[in-house]
Design an enzyme around this catalytic site. Structure first.
Site, short mmCIF file in Angstrom:
data_model
loop_
_atom_site.label_atom_id
_atom_site.label_comp_id
_atom_site.label_asym_id
_atom_site.label_seq_id
_atom_site.Cartn_x
_atom_site.Cartn_y
_atom_site.Cartn_z
N ASP A 76 59.83 11.00 -22.90
CA ASP A 76 59.58 10.12 -23.55
C ASP A 76 61.45 9.68 -23.37
OD1 ASP A 76 57.48 10.69 -24.63
OD2 ASP A 76 57.88 11.84 -25.66
N LYS B 163 60.71 5.93 -19.37
CA LYS B 163 59.96 5.64 -17.78
C LYS B 163 59.39 4.97 -17.31
CE LYS B 163 58.94 10.35 -18.18
NZ LYS B 163 59.77 10.57 -19.48
N GLY B 164 58.79 4.93 -18.58
CA GLY B 164 57.43 4.10 -18.28
C GLY B 164 58.18 2.50 -17.61
N LYS B 165 58.47 2.34 -19.05
CA LYS B 165 59.59 0.66 -18.19
C LYS B 165 59.69 0.10 -17.23
CE LYS B 165 62.89 -2.52 -19.81
NZ LYS B 165 63.88 -3.32 -21.44
N GLY C 21 53.01 9.79 -21.47
CA GLY C 21 52.26 8.77 -22.19
C GLY C 21 53.51 7.78 -21.74
N HIS C 22 53.07 7.08 -21.00
CA HIS C 22 54.59 5.67 -20.54
C HIS C 22 53.67 4.47 -20.58
CE1 HIS C 22 55.07 9.34 -17.14
NE2 HIS C 22 55.57 8.92 -18.56
N GLN D 107 56.92 13.36 -18.09
CA GLN D 107 58.00 14.67 -19.29
C GLN D 107 59.42 14.16 -18.38
OE1 GLN D 107 54.80 16.31 -17.37
NE2 GLN D 107 54.07 15.42 -19.41
N THR E 150 53.57 8.75 -28.16
CA THR E 150 52.54 8.01 -27.78
C THR E 150 51.51 8.81 -26.92
OG1 THR E 150 54.69 7.25 -26.12
CG2 THR E 150 52.78 6.62 -25.54
N PRO F 144 55.54 12.97 -34.86
CA PRO F 144 57.58 12.26 -35.08
C PRO F 144 58.33 12.47 -34.63
CG PRO F 144 56.29 13.19 -37.10
CD PRO F 144 55.45 12.93 -35.92
P1 GDP Z 1 57.92 7.34 -21.22
O1 GDP Z 1 56.99 8.66 -21.85
O2 GDP Z 1 59.47 7.86 -20.58
O3 GDP Z 1 57.54 6.42 -20.15
O4 GDP Z 1 58.55 6.86 -22.37
P2 GDP Z 1 57.80 6.45 -24.04
O5 GDP Z 1 56.34 5.50 -23.29
O6 GDP Z 1 56.34 7.62 -24.62
O7 GDP Z 1 58.36 6.41 -25.08
C1 GDP Z 1 59.40 4.46 -24.77
C2 GDP Z 1 59.68 3.99 -25.89
O8 GDP Z 1 60.83 3.04 -26.21
C3 GDP Z 1 58.10 3.24 -26.18
O9 GDP Z 1 57.49 2.80 -27.01
C4 GDP Z 1 58.91 1.96 -25.27
O10 GDP Z 1 57.87 0.89 -25.11
C5 GDP Z 1 60.30 1.97 -25.87
N1 GDP Z 1 61.39 1.69 -25.17
C6 GDP Z 1 61.72 1.48 -24.29
N2 GDP Z 1 63.04 0.12 -23.65
C7 GDP Z 1 64.07 0.23 -25.34
C8 GDP Z 1 64.85 -0.15 -25.21
O11 GDP Z 1 65.26 -0.03 -24.29
N3 GDP Z 1 64.92 -0.50 -27.11
C9 GDP Z 1 63.43 0.30 -27.54
N4 GDP Z 1 64.19 -0.18 -29.15
N5 GDP Z 1 62.66 0.39 -27.34
C10 GDP Z 1 62.83 0.72 -25.59
P1 IMO Z 2 56.34 11.64 -21.04
O1 IMO Z 2 56.14 11.41 -19.69
C1 IMO Z 2 57.64 14.06 -24.54
C2 IMO Z 2 56.03 18.08 -24.78
C3 IMO Z 2 55.52 18.89 -25.49
C4 IMO Z 2 55.78 20.48 -26.22
C5 IMO Z 2 56.03 20.79 -24.32
C6 IMO Z 2 54.83 21.47 -24.12
O2 IMO Z 2 55.75 10.74 -21.88
O3 IMO Z 2 57.82 11.53 -21.28
P2 IMO Z 2 52.30 20.38 -22.67
O4 IMO Z 2 51.62 19.96 -23.41
O5 IMO Z 2 53.10 19.50 -22.01
O6 IMO Z 2 51.87 21.89 -22.10
O7 IMO Z 2 53.69 20.06 -23.75
O8 IMO Z 2 56.12 19.80 -24.02
N1 IMO Z 2 55.62 17.09 -23.54
C7 IMO Z 2 56.54 16.15 -23.82
N2 IMO Z 2 57.49 15.29 -24.52
N3 IMO Z 2 57.40 13.58 -23.20
C8 IMO Z 2 56.30 13.46 -22.55
O9 IMO Z 2 55.86 13.60 -21.42
C9 IMO Z 2 55.81 15.78 -23.09
N4 IMO Z 2 54.54 15.86 -22.25
C10 IMO Z 2 54.74 17.30 -22.57
O10 IMO Z 2 55.52 18.14 -26.45
O11 IMO Z 2 57.22 20.37 -26.59
MG MG Z 3 56.02 9.13 -23.63
#
Ligand code: GDP
Ligand code: IMO
Ligand code: MG
Length: 428
Positions: A13, A16-18, A40-41, A226, A301, A306
């Site tokens: 999290d 990376k998606g951004k 979840g990106h 991840q 995501t 939380p």
């Molecule tokens: P990923 O799994 O690595 O792609 O990350 P996620 O999408 O799960 O979580 C990143 C969250 O941070 C998302 O809700 C994005 O929209 C948000 N986000 C990305 N860049 C920024 C930033 O620079 N500032 C803030 N406030 N939110 C951001």
């Molecule tokens: P992105 O790509 C954050 C965490 C789970 C748990 C552990 C194992 O959005 O960054 P799993 O279901 O993979 O066997 O769970 O890994 N986890 C993540 N945490 N971002 C993710 O993906 C995750 N994918 C799995 O919360 O701790």
């Molecule tokens: Mg994510």
């Protein structure tokens, strides 16, 4: 050579998606190569938010080819519903999406079995996303219970194998959890053959495709899922995911040797988050942690859980950067820290009175690690509208400099908000 990889250096999290979305227009093909719908990106542009789970972020741009490569585990029902969701928002998904015929398939018994195993661990639960990711990868490694996407196109052998597997899974599940309802192999086979028909247009030998694309001079963008600290081999085992989620997984998951990649970008949050169980030395179980969760909207995501929040851990992220072999850093969500008076960075651990900058290999040691902090003054100014590093408050620049110094890699991108526009490129 102008292929790029985007790798999370923390516990996932990192946003990376951004970054993948931002880099997509400089590439021809976006490749997901490990993980599954545990990811979840999030991508935000033109006032719209998109959350992608199995689909590569490139799918948002129809001119790009998106590849779900061999190392991904695929829940076909989840994939089809994600494709449908994008289509319903006016984004066409057609032959621009390729799915590896070598990728392994997640079945309902993987999800049921994972729930049973997680529930049985009680307080030691891994805290998985309960998507059947780990149980599918386990069956892949075990081979006897594994079914790949390509197998779905041989209906007779597929039905026979599924019957055998489901029979064995029912015995196992009954033994582990006597109240579990037995699964019906014929029903699952019908369902999955339906999914296979719907996905057929996308299924290909993606390894061969990627090599031809490279030979034709196409630029590939590898989208890690991840993060490095969740890597099965190198992460905080057993509180990890079941794939190679550091840079180590690119080659095995895609079939493309890393030597074809000219730039590896390590993505980190300006602080640290973690979802699920496992030690987290810089976790803030106080009002600062809650402040970061509120301002950063730190809720999962995929699962809505939380996220645990804490200070930036340079020992952990530095380790992630080394195992992934990144060239530079992209520092995300800097804006979230803007209201804090002081901001700390963990520069070392103290374990049983010994100071170290090595990341422990055993979670028991990590759980005893006491962070040694460098504390910097906050900048107390909104940075979300800034677009040039030169305009940043001196305190914010000093904070970024500290992260670069401690990890030993230059900062190339700073993100100050979720939108595509809220990005500062430090070096073009
Ligand atoms: P990923 O799994 O690595 O792609 O990350 P996620 O999408 O799960 O979580 C990143 C969250 O941070 C998302 O809700 C994005 O929209 C948000 N986000 C990305 N860049 C920024 C930033 O620079 N500032 C803030 N406030 N939110 C951001
Ligand atoms: P992105 O790509 C954050 C965490 C789970 C748990 C552990 C194992 O959005 O960054 P799993 O279901 O993979 O066997 O769970 O890994 N986890 C993540 N945490 N971002 C993710 O993906 C995750 N994918 C799995 O919360 O701790
Ligand atoms: Mg994510």
């Amino acid at each position: 050579m102008s292929s790029t990889a985007v790798i999370g250096l923390q516990w996932g999290d990192e946003a990376k998606g951004k970054i993948v979305d931002l880099l997509t227009d400089r590439h021809d093909v976006v490749v997901r190569y490990q993980g599954g719908n545990n990811a979840g990106h999030t991508v935000v542009f033109n006032g719209q938010t998109y959350k992608l789970s199995l689909l590569p972020v490139g799918t948002l741009r129809p001119s790009i080819t998106s590849v779900i490569a061999t190392g991904v585990v695929i829940n076909p029902q989840a994939l089809l519903s994600e494709i449908e969701q994008l289509r319903s928002r006016g984004i066409p998904v057609g032959e621009n999406l390729l799915i590896s015929d070598r990728a392994h398939v997640i079945f309902p018994y993987h999800i049921v079995e994972e729930a049973v195993l997680e529930d049985s661990r009680g307080v030691n639960a891994i805290g998985t996303t309960r998507r059947g990711i780990g149980t599918c990868y386990r069956d892949k490694a075990g081979r006897s219970h594994a079914i790949r996407i390509g197998d779905l196109y041989h209906p007779d052998t597929f039905r026979a194998r599924l019957e055998e597997i489901v029979g064995q899974k029912n015995i196992l599940l009954k033994a582990l959890a006597p109240k579990t309802q037995p699964l019906d192999a014929a029903k699952i086979a019908d369902e999955y053959l339906g999914y296979a028909a719907a996905l057929k247009v996308h299924v290909a030998d993606t390894t061969s495709y990627l090599h031809k694309a490279l030979a034709a001079g196409k630029r590939l963008l590898f989208e890690g899922a991840q993060g490095s600290l969740l890597d099965l081999d190198h992460g905080t085992f057993p509180y990890v995911t079941s794939s190679s989620s550091s840079g180590c997984g690119i080659h095995s998951g895609s079939g493309v040797p890393e030597r074809n990649i000219s730039r590896m970008i390590g993505v980190v949050k300006a602080y640290t988050t973690r979802v699920g169980g496992g030690p987290f030395p810089t976790e803030l179980n106080n009002e600062i942690g809650q402040h970061i969760r509120d301002v950063g909207r730190e809720y999962g995501t995929v699962t809505g859980r939380p996220r645990r929040c804490g200070w930036f851990d340079a020992v952990a992220a530095g380790y992630g950067a080394r195992i992934s072999g990144v060239d530079c850093l992209s520092i995300m969500l800097l804006d979230v820290l803007s209201q804090l008076d002081q901001i700390s960075i963990c520069t070392a651990y103290e374990i049983d009175g010994e100071r170290t900058t090595d990341f422990p290999s055993q979670v028991e040691d990590l759980a005893r690690a006491r962070p040694v902090y460098r504390t910097l003054p906050g900048w107390k100014r909104d940075v979300s509208t800034l677009r040039r590093l030169a305009d940043f408050p001196a305190e914010a620049r000093a904070y970024l400099d500290s992260l670069a110094e401690l990890i030993g890699k230059p900062v190339e991108i700073v993100s100050v908000g979720p939108d595509r526009e809220q990005t500062v490129f430090c070096k073009s």
